[in-house]
Design a protein around this motif. Sequence first.
Motif, PDB file in Angstrom:
ATOM      1  N   ILE A  82      -4.070  44.652  -7.669  1.00 48.78           N
ATOM      2  CA  ILE A  82      -3.869  45.048  -6.271  1.00 48.78           C
ATOM      3  C   ILE A  82      -2.852  44.133  -5.600  1.00 48.78           C
ATOM      4  N   HIS A  83      -1.834  44.745  -5.024  1.00 50.19           N
ATOM      5  CA  HIS A  83      -0.834  44.025  -4.223  1.00 50.19           C
ATOM      6  C   HIS A  83      -1.053  44.424  -2.770  1.00 50.19           C
ATOM      7  N   LEU A  84      -1.493  43.470  -1.955  1.00 47.84           N
ATOM      8  CA  LEU A  84      -1.777  43.720  -0.545  1.00 47.84           C
ATOM      9  C   LEU A  84      -0.566  43.392   0.317  1.00 47.84           C
ATOM     10  N   GLY A  85      -0.078  44.376   1.036  1.00 47.95           N
ATOM     11  CA  GLY A  85       0.925  44.156   2.069  1.00 47.95           C
ATOM     12  C   GLY A  85       0.205  44.093   3.407  1.00 47.95           C
ATOM     13  N   GLN A  86       0.065  42.908   3.953  1.00 50.92           N
ATOM     14  CA  GLN A  86      -0.729  42.702   5.164  1.00 50.92           C
ATOM     15  C   GLN A  86       0.169  42.291   6.325  1.00 50.92           C
ATOM     16  N   VAL A  87       0.184  43.114   7.374  1.00 53.71           N
ATOM     17  CA  VAL A  87       0.967  42.765   8.563  1.00 53.71           C
ATOM     18  C   VAL A  87       0.356  41.521   9.205  1.00 53.71           C
ATOM     19  N   ILE A  88       1.217  40.577   9.567  1.00 51.40           N
ATOM     20  CA  ILE A  88       0.775  39.287  10.100  1.00 51.40           C
ATOM     21  C   ILE A  88       0.124  39.463  11.468  1.00 51.40           C
ATOM     22  N   SER A  89      -0.993  38.758  11.665  1.00 51.50           N
ATOM     23  CA  SER A  89      -1.720  38.791  12.924  1.00 51.50           C
ATOM     24  C   SER A  89      -1.726  37.415  13.565  1.00 51.50           C
ATOM     25  N   LYS A  90      -1.956  37.398  14.856  1.00 52.45           N
ATOM     26  CA  LYS A  90      -2.061  36.131  15.574  1.00 52.45           C
ATOM     27  C   LYS A  90      -3.422  35.479  15.331  1.00 52.45           C
ATOM     28  N   HIS A  91      -3.548  34.240  15.801  1.00 56.41           N
ATOM     29  CA  HIS A  91      -4.807  33.491  15.797  1.00 56.41           C
ATOM     30  C   HIS A  91      -5.343  33.277  14.377  1.00 56.41           C
ATOM     31  N   ASP A  92      -4.454  33.181  13.428  1.00 54.05           N
ATOM     32  CA  ASP A  92      -4.823  32.835  12.041  1.00 54.05           C
ATOM     33  C   ASP A  92      -5.795  33.824  11.401  1.00 54.05           C
ATOM     34  N   ILE A  94      -4.938  36.182   9.584  1.00 53.60           N
ATOM     35  CA  ILE A  94      -4.445  36.417   8.226  1.00 53.60           C
ATOM     36  C   ILE A  94      -4.990  35.370   7.250  1.00 53.60           C
ATOM     37  N   ASP A  95      -5.295  34.164   7.730  1.00 54.52           N
ATOM     38  CA  ASP A  95      -5.917  33.150   6.855  1.00 54.52           C
ATOM     39  C   ASP A  95      -7.236  33.675   6.299  1.00 54.52           C
ATOM     40  N   SER A  96      -8.036  34.255   7.176  1.00 64.82           N
ATOM     41  CA  SER A  96      -9.321  34.807   6.755  1.00 64.82           C
ATOM     42  C   SER A  96      -9.138  36.001   5.834  1.00 64.82           C
ATOM     43  N   ILE A  97      -8.144  36.837   6.113  1.00 66.75           N
ATOM     44  CA  ILE A  97      -7.874  37.998   5.267  1.00 66.75           C
ATOM     45  C   ILE A  97      -7.476  37.548   3.869  1.00 66.75           C
ATOM     46  N   TYR A 191      -1.870  49.554 -11.352  1.00 64.71           N
ATOM     47  CA  TYR A 191      -1.227  48.808 -10.278  1.00 64.71           C
ATOM     48  C   TYR A 191      -1.311  49.599  -8.978  1.00 64.71           C
ATOM     49  N   ILE A 192      -1.876  48.988  -7.955  1.00 57.18           N
ATOM     50  CA  ILE A 192      -2.047  49.647  -6.664  1.00 57.18           C
ATOM     51  C   ILE A 192      -1.487  48.754  -5.565  1.00 57.18           C
ATOM     52  N   ARG A 193      -0.648  49.352  -4.723  1.00 54.60           N
ATOM     53  CA  ARG A 193      -0.103  48.636  -3.567  1.00 54.60           C
ATOM     54  C   ARG A 193      -0.713  49.246  -2.315  1.00 54.60           C
ATOM     55  N   ILE A 194      -1.277  48.399  -1.453  1.00 59.26           N
ATOM     56  CA  ILE A 194      -1.863  48.885  -0.208  1.00 59.26           C
ATOM     57  C   ILE A 194      -1.232  48.151   0.963  1.00 59.26           C
ATOM     58  N   ILE A 195      -1.152  48.835   2.070  1.00 64.01           N
ATOM     59  CA  ILE A 195      -0.547  48.249   3.262  1.00 64.01           C
ATOM     60  C   ILE A 195      -1.525  48.377   4.427  1.00 64.01           C
ATOM     61  N   ILE A 196      -1.763  47.261   5.108  1.00 63.95           N
ATOM     62  CA  ILE A 196      -2.702  47.193   6.229  1.00 63.95           C
ATOM     63  C   ILE A 196      -1.940  46.746   7.469  1.00 63.95           C
ATOM     64  N   ARG A 223     -14.388  55.534  12.025  1.00 61.87           N
ATOM     65  CA  ARG A 223     -14.270  54.472  13.024  1.00 61.87           C
ATOM     66  C   ARG A 223     -12.956  53.702  12.884  1.00 61.87           C
ATOM     67  N   ILE A 224     -12.462  53.202  14.012  1.00 58.57           N
ATOM     68  CA  ILE A 224     -11.266  52.362  14.022  1.00 58.57           C
ATOM     69  C   ILE A 224     -11.676  50.936  13.657  1.00 58.57           C
ATOM     70  N   LEU A 225     -11.050  50.384  12.614  1.00 58.13           N
ATOM     71  CA  LEU A 225     -11.407  49.053  12.144  1.00 58.13           C
ATOM     72  C   LEU A 225     -10.391  48.012  12.606  1.00 58.13           C
ATOM     73  N   LYS A 226     -10.862  46.806  12.873  1.00 61.98           N
ATOM     74  CA  LYS A 226      -9.956  45.695  13.124  1.00 61.98           C
ATOM     75  C   LYS A 226      -9.177  45.401  11.846  1.00 61.98           C
ATOM     76  N   THR A 227      -8.025  44.771  12.015  1.00 63.84           N
ATOM     77  CA  THR A 227      -7.152  44.558  10.852  1.00 63.84           C
ATOM     78  C   THR A 227      -7.842  43.754   9.756  1.00 63.84           C
ATOM     79  N   GLU A 228      -8.625  42.723  10.130  1.00 59.62           N
ATOM     80  CA  GLU A 228      -9.286  41.922   9.113  1.00 59.62           C
ATOM     81  C   GLU A 228     -10.420  42.694   8.435  1.00 59.62           C
ATOM     82  N   THR A 229     -11.049  43.609   9.173  1.00 56.79           N
ATOM     83  CA  THR A 229     -12.091  44.448   8.586  1.00 56.79           C
ATOM     84  C   THR A 229     -11.479  45.523   7.704  1.00 56.79           C
TER      85      THR A 229
END
Length: 247
Positions: A82-92, A94-97, A191-196, A223-229
């Motif tokens: 899995i290759h995760l493309g994660q859009v950067i978020s404020k307040h760190d 992305i560290d938790s993600i 191989y799977i690429r996902i984008i959040i 339901r609408i999920l938060k980016t980290e969820t």
Amino acid sequence: MKNNIPRIYIKENLDVNHIYSLSRDNIHYIKNVLRMKHQDVIEIFNGTNNIFLAKIIFISIEKIQIKIFKNQLKKTESPVNIHLGQVISKHDKIDSIIEKSIQMGVNKITPLFSEYCNIQKKFFNTSHKIQRWNKIIISTCQQCNRNIIPKIKTPENIFSWCQKNKKNDMKIIFHPTSYTTINQLTQSKKYIRIIIGPEGGFSKYEIKKIVEYGFTAIKLGPRILKTETAAIAAISAIQIKFGDFMM
């Protein structure tokens, strides 16, 4: 072998019966966090499918030496890459993600800049962040028994990342307005690429372009999920469908 043997990462080739001096970070971890003593046993991983058991043979204020007495094959990687493309978020966030996605088996992470991410690339300290993220990745692998160190890539624009996709990848964007669910994906891919997306989601233009780059829009639920969820829910769904999560 007991499962509660402490683990550390050493980035070098390792051999049985050889003696190794530990880095400053590992010395601090062993002495001050684990409070280990002379002759205690520790497990070493070095980014391969092998683990090594070693004894502490010398310990002082500034130096620790270990001697490896055993190695064994130990594969813990998921069958799906899995290759995760994660859009950067404020307040760190992305560290938790990064931490949680590594625990769940992601192999590669690329932080992304998008229209609604509210992060200006010119003010982003890339080298500092990469160094920080690599420490998080190694610490997480240490804790969750992963032996192969996942890669964190240099942050880039969302469209440039989408354009780099390989033809044999399954490409997924998770979006709440889609009618397709992950259970409708029948073709198994290694191989799977996902984008959040970020907290503000994707713009309509971004969704249009991402789909044009070959990504399939998937709906996780009503339901609408938060980016980290969303990242954790998406990885879980993929691991259950194609990987090694057991239900």
